[in-house]
Write a protein that holds these residues in place. Structure first.
Motif, mmCIF file in Angstrom:
data_model
loop_
_atom_site.group_PDB
_atom_site.id
_atom_site.type_symbol
_atom_site.label_atom_id
_atom_site.label_comp_id
_atom_site.label_asym_id
_atom_site.label_seq_id
_atom_site.Cartn_x
_atom_site.Cartn_y
_atom_site.Cartn_z
ATOM 1 N N GLN A 205 36.068 55.993 31.621
ATOM 2 C CA GLN A 205 36.136 54.860 30.670
ATOM 3 C C GLN A 205 37.143 53.818 31.146
ATOM 4 O O GLN A 205 36.837 52.639 31.220
ATOM 5 C CB GLN A 205 36.624 55.365 29.302
ATOM 6 C CG GLN A 205 35.554 55.938 28.420
ATOM 7 C CD GLN A 205 36.086 56.118 26.997
ATOM 8 O OE1 GLN A 205 36.807 55.290 26.478
ATOM 9 N NE2 GLN A 205 35.710 57.212 26.366
ATOM 10 N N ILE A 206 38.365 54.323 31.478
ATOM 11 C CA ILE A 206 39.425 53.396 31.907
ATOM 12 C C ILE A 206 38.979 52.652 33.166
ATOM 13 O O ILE A 206 39.108 51.433 33.259
ATOM 14 C CB ILE A 206 40.747 54.166 32.170
ATOM 15 C CG1 ILE A 206 41.259 54.761 30.858
ATOM 16 C CG2 ILE A 206 41.805 53.245 32.787
ATOM 17 C CD1 ILE A 206 42.394 55.744 31.024
ATOM 18 N N GLY A 207 38.433 53.410 34.104
ATOM 19 C CA GLY A 207 37.983 52.806 35.359
ATOM 20 C C GLY A 207 36.928 51.745 35.113
ATOM 21 O O GLY A 207 36.989 50.633 35.662
ATOM 22 N N ALA A 208 35.961 52.075 34.251
ATOM 23 C CA ALA A 208 34.864 51.140 33.997
ATOM 24 C C ALA A 208 35.385 49.858 33.350
ATOM 25 O O ALA A 208 35.022 48.749 33.755
ATOM 26 C CB ALA A 208 33.825 51.801 33.097
ATOM 27 N N VAL A 209 36.245 50.022 32.345
ATOM 28 C CA VAL A 209 36.732 48.837 31.634
ATOM 29 C C VAL A 209 37.637 48.004 32.547
ATOM 30 O O VAL A 209 37.537 46.779 32.586
ATOM 31 C CB VAL A 209 37.496 49.241 30.338
ATOM 32 C CG1 VAL A 209 37.956 48.003 29.594
ATOM 33 C CG2 VAL A 209 36.594 50.077 29.449
ATOM 34 N N THR A 210 38.493 48.696 33.326
ATOM 35 C CA THR A 210 39.373 47.970 34.240
ATOM 36 C C THR A 210 38.556 47.201 35.275
ATOM 37 O O THR A 210 38.847 46.044 35.577
ATOM 38 C CB THR A 210 40.341 48.949 34.946
ATOM 39 O OG1 THR A 210 40.965 49.745 33.954
ATOM 40 C CG2 THR A 210 41.409 48.207 35.722
ATOM 41 N N ALA A 211 37.530 47.859 35.806
ATOM 42 C CA ALA A 211 36.679 47.189 36.801
ATOM 43 C C ALA A 211 36.054 45.935 36.200
ATOM 44 O O ALA A 211 36.008 44.883 36.842
ATOM 45 C CB ALA A 211 35.613 48.144 37.301
ATOM 46 N N MET A 212 35.594 46.042 34.951
ATOM 47 C CA MET A 212 35.005 44.856 34.295
ATOM 48 C C MET A 212 36.040 43.751 34.147
ATOM 49 O O MET A 212 35.755 42.579 34.384
ATOM 50 C CB MET A 212 34.475 45.240 32.917
ATOM 51 C CG MET A 212 33.107 45.862 32.958
ATOM 52 S SD MET A 212 32.606 46.276 31.290
ATOM 53 C CE MET A 212 32.538 48.034 31.379
ATOM 54 N N ASN A 213 37.272 44.150 33.758
ATOM 55 C CA ASN A 213 38.342 43.150 33.633
ATOM 56 C C ASN A 213 38.540 42.408 34.945
ATOM 57 O O ASN A 213 38.664 41.192 34.974
ATOM 58 C CB ASN A 213 39.675 43.821 33.277
ATOM 59 C CG ASN A 213 39.680 44.344 31.868
ATOM 60 O OD1 ASN A 213 38.713 44.153 31.129
ATOM 61 N ND2 ASN A 213 40.745 45.005 31.492
ATOM 62 N N PHE A 214 38.587 43.191 36.028
ATOM 63 C CA PHE A 214 38.854 42.564 37.319
ATOM 64 C C PHE A 214 37.713 41.669 37.765
ATOM 65 O O PHE A 214 37.929 40.654 38.401
ATOM 66 C CB PHE A 214 39.190 43.614 38.372
ATOM 67 C CG PHE A 214 40.626 44.010 38.286
ATOM 68 C CD1 PHE A 214 41.609 43.173 38.788
ATOM 69 C CD2 PHE A 214 41.000 45.175 37.653
ATOM 70 C CE1 PHE A 214 42.944 43.506 38.665
ATOM 71 C CE2 PHE A 214 42.330 45.512 37.522
ATOM 72 C CZ PHE A 214 43.300 44.676 38.034
ATOM 73 N N ARG A 215 36.494 42.063 37.390
ATOM 74 C CA ARG A 215 35.372 41.220 37.802
ATOM 75 C C ARG A 215 35.392 39.889 37.062
ATOM 76 O O ARG A 215 34.807 38.916 37.518
ATOM 77 C CB ARG A 215 34.062 41.964 37.569
ATOM 78 C CG ARG A 215 33.895 43.050 38.604
ATOM 79 C CD ARG A 215 32.836 44.012 38.219
ATOM 80 N NE ARG A 215 31.527 43.566 38.632
ATOM 81 C CZ ARG A 215 30.510 44.404 38.778
ATOM 82 N NH1 ARG A 215 30.673 45.695 38.542
ATOM 83 N NH2 ARG A 215 29.343 43.971 39.147
ATOM 84 N N SER A 216 36.052 39.874 35.897
ATOM 85 C CA SER A 216 36.109 38.592 35.188
ATOM 86 C C SER A 216 37.367 37.795 35.556
ATOM 87 O O SER A 216 37.583 36.702 35.058
ATOM 88 C CB SER A 216 36.039 38.817 33.676
ATOM 89 O OG SER A 216 37.183 39.499 33.234
ATOM 90 N N LEU A 217 38.194 38.366 36.443
ATOM 91 C CA LEU A 217 39.424 37.662 36.857
ATOM 92 C C LEU A 217 39.178 36.265 37.436
ATOM 93 O O LEU A 217 39.925 35.338 37.121
ATOM 94 C CB LEU A 217 40.191 38.495 37.885
ATOM 95 C CG LEU A 217 41.419 39.259 37.392
ATOM 96 C CD1 LEU A 217 42.131 39.924 38.558
ATOM 97 C CD2 LEU A 217 42.387 38.355 36.664
ATOM 98 N N PRO A 218 38.166 36.099 38.296
ATOM 99 C CA PRO A 218 37.952 34.758 38.861
ATOM 100 C C PRO A 218 37.816 33.669 37.799
ATOM 101 O O PRO A 218 38.164 32.516 38.037
ATOM 102 C CB PRO A 218 36.659 34.911 39.654
ATOM 103 C CG PRO A 218 36.611 36.357 40.003
ATOM 104 C CD PRO A 218 37.240 37.080 38.857
#
Lengths: 396, 230
Positions: free
Chosen positions: A6-19
C-alpha cells in the motif's frame, strides 16, 4: 506485506505526480540545501580549527608558564626562573647532555592579508637555540634558518600563504627593528605555521623587554610529564604552572571552536525553522492538490498509515535531495579552503586553518535535512490521514 | 433473495457552525442481494448521506447498519477501510481516476489491497477492462479518454475485486445523454448477468429507469418505494 505494498503504491503515485508540482517541490529542496550548506560550512570551521589545534602540540612536550597564567600572553618568566626550569626532572637531553628546551617570548606584529589587505595580527615568536631539537617537526622548506644576534625571521607556511610581505628577502617592520625574512618553515600543519620565528635573545635585546613568557621542554617520554611537573612545583623559588603542550593548545582553541559551533547551530537552527515552514507549506499544498486522489484511495480501502507514510516519504526524499545538494555545495566550495581567525584563538594570534568538510559533517547535514523533512511532512501527512473520507470526497 | 443491506432506525446528524442538522431521521431499509436500487430525491434530501452509510464511508449517529453480515456501524475506522476494500466497489460522478496512472493501473489499484500475485492482478484487470469494452485503451491515461470512457474505467475498477456491493454516486451526472445511456446499460448488464447488487444515487429519472427498484427520499425520510419488473 500488504501494508508495504500500500505504502509503496501510494508513494509511487505521489512521485509520478511530482512533475506537476515541480516548483513547490523545488522550494523545499533549495531551502533545505541552503540550511545544510550553511550549517555544514560553519561547522567545518570549528572542525578545521579543532583539527589544526589538535595537531599542534605533543604529549611529550610541556609548557611552563607563570603561575595563574591562562595563556602565554599573560605569562612572564624572568631569567632566574628560566634557569631553574632547566633542572626539572624528566627533560630529554641531547648528545652533549644538555636539556632540550626552548625559553620563548613573543610579540604581536601587524600584517596585512593577501586576500583583502585587511590588517591582522600575527605572532613573532622568539625561540631558544635548541628549537630544532625541541620541535623536530619544524622543517625549513625555503631559504634558511635565522641566525642569532641579527634581525632575521623565518615564517610559517600558512602565514607565508595568507599574509603579505613574507617572501624570503622581504623586510617586516616591528617596533624597534626591521626583520628580514630568511626562510619559510613547515610544522606539519599545526598552529605554529601561522606565526613567524626568530631568536628569543635577539628579540628581547631589540625591544628591551627583559623576560621570557614560557619555556617549552621536550620530555624523555609522555610519562615523564608528572615527574617534570612535580619537580618544578616542589621548587619554592618557582611560581609556575606546567601543562602538557597538547592540552594547552586544545584548551586555547576550545572557546573559539565552541563559539563557532554555537554560531553554526544557532544560524543553522533559525534557517532550519524557516525550511520547516517551507516544507510544511509545500507538503500542505501537495496534499491539497491530491485531495481527490487521497479521498478516492481512502474510499477504496487504503489505510491511514499508507497515506501518512507516503506523504512523509515524499517530504523525506525531497529533504534528502536538498540535504545532499547542500552538503556537496559546502564540500565543493569550502573544503580545504584556508581561513584565519579574526582576533586570535586565546593568545595564539591569528591562526590559519583549513575548513574541513568531513564525511561525518556531511552526514550530520543530511540528518538535519531529514529531520526538517519529517517535521515539515508530518502535519500535512496527518491531515491527509485524518480527513473524513465522506467530507473529502464532497470537497472535491 | 436474502437481505444484503439492512438499516434499522438510522439517524445521521451534522454540526454546522453551532447548529445541529439532522439529515436522516430514523430510516429503515432493506436491500436484497441482486437488486439494482436507485435512490432519488431533491438536493439535501439525504441521498448521498444514506449511500455513504451503506458504503461504510460514514457512521450513523444512531441506529444499526448491517451490510453483508457485518454491523459496520460498530467498526473502527481502520477496520472499516479493510471492510470497504473487501465489499464495496465505488463509482463516482467525476470518475475519480488517478490522473498519473494508465487505465489498467487505475483498475489495478483495489487489487493492491489483496494478496493476489502480479500475474493474477494483470489477468483480472484485463477481464474487467474487456467487460467494460475498453481492453484496447488499457495503456491510455485518463486525460486521453472521453468522459464516458473514463467512467467505464471507473466501473472496471469498481468490479475488478468482485465486491459484494456496487455504490454509484450520480454515475451519469457528468455525461451527455448517449454516454449516460451506455453507462446505464453497462450497469444494468452487470446487475442482470453478473447478479451485482447496485445502489445508485441519481437525480436523473431516465437513469433511474434502468434500476429494478426506485426509492425516494425527502427531508431525510423515505417517501416512495417502487419495484419494477425486470
Amino acid at each position: 506485506m500488504k501494508m508495504f505494498r500500500q505504502i509503496g503504491a501510494v508513494t509511487a503515485m505521489n512521485f509520478r505526480s511530482l512533475p506537476q508540482r515541480v516548483s513547490t517541490s523545488l522550494v523545499v529542496v533549495i531551502g533545505i540545501a541552503g540550511v545544510v550548506a550553511v550549517l555544514v560550512s560553519v561547522l567545518a570551521m570549528s572542525t578545521g580549527l579543532i583539527r589544526t589545534m589538535e595537531s599542534t602540540g605533543r604529549d611529550d612536550r610541556a609548557i611552563v608558564m607563570r603561575n595563574g597564567s591562562i595563556a602565554e600572553t599573560s605569562s612572564a618568566l624572568d631569567r632566574n626562573s628560566a634557569k631553574l626550569i632547566v633542572d626539572g626532572a624528566g627533560i630529554k637531553r641531547d648528545e652533549n647532555g644538555e636539556p632540550i628546551l626552548s625559553a620563548e617570548t613573543f610579540r604581536i606584529l601587524s600584517l596585512r592579508k593577501q586576500a583583502d589587505d585587511a590588517e591582522v595580527s600575527a605572532i613573532l615568536r622568539g625561540v631558544g637555540p635548541k628549537i630544532l631539537a625541541v620541535r623536530p617537526e619544524l622543517k625549513i622548506i625555503e631559504g634558511r634558518m635565522f641566525q642569532p644576534a641579527v634581525a632575521e625571521v623565518i615564517v610559517g607556511k600558512s602565514a607565508h600563504a595568507q599574509f603579505k610581505g613574507l617572501n624570503v628577502g622581504d623586510v617586516v617592520r616591528s617596533r624597534g627593528a626591521n626583520w628580514t625574512v630568511v626562510g619559510v618553515f613547515d610544522t606539519g600543519g599545526d598552529a605554529h605555521e601561522s606565526s613567524l620565528m626568530t631568536d628569543a635573545e635577539t628579540l628581547i635585546s631589540i625591544d628591551q623587554r627583559g623576560s621570557f613568557q614560557s619555556v617549552t621542554a621536550l620530555l624523555e617520554s609522555p610519562a615523564a610529564f608528572q615527574a617534570f611537573k612535580d619537580s618544578l612545583s616542589a621548587n619554592p623559588a618557582l611560581a609556575i604552572d606546567v601543562v602538557r603542550e597538547r592540552d594547552y593548545y586544545q584548551q586555547q582553541s576550545k572557546t573559539m571552536a565552541n563559539i563557532i559551533s554555537i554560531i553554526a547551530y544557532v544560524v543553522g537552527g533559525i534557517m532550519a525553522v524557516g525550511a520547516v515552514f517551507a516544507a510544511l507549506n509545500t507538503m500542505y499544498s501537495a496534499v491539497s492538490a491530491r485531495l481527490q486522489e487521497i479521498a478516492t484511495l481512502r474510499a477504496l480501502g487504503f489505510g491511514s498509515t499508507a497515506m501518512v507514510m507516503s506523504v512523509l516519504a515524499e517530504a523525506l526524499i525531497l529533504a534528502l535531495i536538498g540535504g545532499v545538494i547542500g552538503a556537496l555545495l559546502a564540500w565543493g566550495f569550502f573544503n580545504g579552503n584556508t581561513v584565519s581567525t579574526l582576533g586570535g584563538a586565546g593568545g595564539l594570534g591569528q591562526v590559519v586553518f583549513e575548513l574541513s568538510v568531513s564525511p561525518q559533517l556531511m552526514i550530520l547535514g543530511v540528518v538535519w535535512a531529514c529531520v526538517i523533512g519529517v517535521l515539515g511532512g508530518l502535519f500535512p501527512a496527518l491531515r491527509a490521514a485524518r480527513l473524513p473520507v465522506a467530507v473529502a470526497l464532497r470537497a472535491v | 433473495m436474502t437481505a444484503l443491506v439492512t438499516l434499522r432506525n438510522v439517524t445521521k446528524s451534522y454540526v454546522r457552525g453551532k447548529q445541529k442538522v439532522e439529515v436522516l431521521h430514523g430510516v429503515d431499509l432493506t436491500i436484497e442481494t441482486g437488486e439494482f436500487l436507485a435512490l432519488m430525491g431533491p438536493s439535501g434530501s439525504g441521498k448521498t448521506t444514506l449511500l455513504n452509510l451503506v458504503a461504510g464511508l460514514d457512521q450513523p449517529t444512531s441506529g444499526e447498519v448491517l451490510v453483508a453480515g457485518d454491523r459496520i456501524d460498530r467498526l473502527s475506522r481502520g477496520s472499516l477501510s479493510d471492510w470497504r476494500a473487501r465489499h464495496i466497489g465505488f463509482i463516482f460522478q467525476f470518475y475519480n481516476l488517478l490522473p498519473v496512472l494508465t487505465a489498467e493501473a487505475n483498475v489495478e489499484v483495489p487489487l493492491l489491497l489483496t494478496n493476489l500475485s502480479k500475474a493474477e492482478r494483470r489477468r483480472r484487470v484485463q477481464v474487467a477492462l474487456e467487460l467494460v469494452g475498453l481492453a484496447e485503451r488499457a495503456r491510455h491515461k485518463p486525460n486521453e479518454l472521453s468522459g464516458g470512457q473514463q467512467q467505464r474505467v471507473a466501473i472496471a475498477r469498481a468490479i475488478v475485486s468482485d465486491p459484494t456491493l456496487l455504490v454509484c454516486d450520480e454515475p451519469t451526472g457528468d455525461l451527455d445523454r448517449q454516454n449516460a445511456e451506455e453507462i446505464m446499460n453497462l450497469l444494468q448488464a452487470l446487475n442482470r448477468s453478473q447478479n451485482k447488487t447496485i445502489v445508485m444515487v441519481t437525480h436523473d429519472p431516465k437513469a433511474a429507469e434502468y434500476a429494478s427498484r426506485e426509492l425516494h427520499l425527502d427531508k431525510g425520510l423515505l417517501t416512495n418505494d417502487t419495484r419494477r419488473a425486470a
